[in-house]
Design a protein around this motif. Structure first.
Motif, PDB file in Angstrom:
ATOM      1  N   ALA A 261       0.826  -1.206   0.000  1.00 22.19           N
ATOM      2  CA  ALA A 261       0.000   0.000   0.000  1.00 22.19           C
ATOM      3  C   ALA A 261       0.863   1.260   0.000  1.00 22.19           C
ATOM      4  O   ALA A 261       0.498   2.274  -0.599  1.00 22.19           O
ATOM      5  CB  ALA A 261      -0.932   0.001   1.213  1.00 22.19           C
TER       6      ALA A 261
ATOM      7  N   ALA B 259      -8.754   0.876  -3.055  1.00 22.17           N
ATOM      8  CA  ALA B 259      -8.746   0.493  -1.645  1.00 22.17           C
ATOM      9  C   ALA B 259     -10.153   0.502  -1.054  1.00 22.17           C
ATOM     10  O   ALA B 259     -10.519  -0.380  -0.265  1.00 22.17           O
ATOM     11  CB  ALA B 259      -7.834   1.429  -0.858  1.00 22.17           C
TER      12      ALA B 259
ATOM     13  N   THR C 263      -6.631  -6.831  -3.786  1.00 23.40           N
ATOM     14  CA  THR C 263      -6.862  -5.874  -2.699  1.00 23.40           C
ATOM     15  C   THR C 263      -7.952  -6.383  -1.765  1.00 23.40           C
ATOM     16  O   THR C 263      -7.823  -6.321  -0.534  1.00 23.40           O
ATOM     17  CB  THR C 263      -7.259  -4.499  -3.264  1.00 23.40           C
ATOM     18  OG1 THR C 263      -6.209  -4.002  -4.098  1.00 23.40           O
ATOM     19  CG2 THR C 263      -7.510  -3.506  -2.133  1.00 23.40           C
TER      20      THR C 263
END
Length: 236
Positions: A41, A67, A143
């Motif tokens: 990230a 995200a 993700t």
């Protein structure tokens, strides 16, 4: 005072939860995944800037969308799947994210090669907007899978102690998770990128992220171990 009471509660909770193998398998398994999760990230915006020629402002909107959508779906689905499977046994709580991590690792590698994949799917590589849309969809999968652990593992940790101790047990678990995830994750990928730079140049960050996928495999092994000990350590 309040501090003294808090320390007493923490000591009592620690005396119950620390001797249990499941606690360490869950905590270190989640921390291992967080090493990769926090690290990727932190460095992925730079990857987007290099691969798609985006500005920092554009990356902030682009990656926040990945995200947000991927994270919401992953957290919700991880908990929903684990709750359903737990009817067959409590080991489903750590086993669900363990399987998610095994799937996530190759998907992250595929996502890191999104520009190459896009070139195969779209004639001539497509326009920049087409490339960004397709890369967005590709990155949603790993993700989401990366965050599937949050609900099941936290629920499992809370059931290692009686109800009055559950918030403190979660705090101890998150302390270990974040200390290792933040302290190791961000610096690992930066260090590996610098180490690989003489050989891979600007591609060194991509290869550094490849090496970090090993943390997902380690997390899976630890959580599979927790699935075997959790029934014995579980407290209703």
């Amino acid at each position: 005072g309040v501090i003294g009471v808090s320390l007493t509660i923490a000591r009592r909770t620690a005396s119950v939860v620390i001797p249990k193998p499941s606690f360490w398998l869950l905590a270190l398994g989640a921390a291992s995944s967080s090493v990769c999760g926090y690290g990727v990230a932190g460095w992925l915006p730079l990857f987007f800037m290099r691969s798609f020629d985006l500005t920092l402002t554009q990356v902030s909107w682009y990656y926040s969308g990945i995200a947000l959508i991927g994270g919401l779906l992953g957290i919700w689905l991880g908990g929903a799947v684990a709750d359903r499977l737990s009817r067959r046994g409590k080991g489903a709580y750590p086993l669900t994210p363990a399987i998610a991590f095994l799937i996530s690792a190759p998907l992250f590698i595929a996502a890191m090669n999104a520009p190459w994949i896009i070139g195969l799917v779209l004639p001539g590589g497509g326009s920049q907007s087409q490339q960004l849309i397709l890369a967005f969809l590709i990155f949603l999968l790993p993700t989401g899978l990366n965050l599937a652990w949050l609900g099941p593992v936290t629920a499992a940790v809370q059931h290692l102690v009686p109800a009055p101790m559950r918030s403190t047990a979660s705090a101890l678990f998150l302390l270990i998770n974040n200390l290792l995830g933040l302290a190791v994750g961000f610096y690992y990928f930066g260090f590996m990128s610098d180490l690989l730079a003489p050989r891979f140049g600007e591609e060194s960050l991509r290869w550094a992220i490849y090496t970090g996928m090993g943390f997902y495999l380690l997390a899976s092994v630890l959580l599979i171990g927790a699935s075997r000990t959790l029934k014995r350590d579980w407290v209703d």
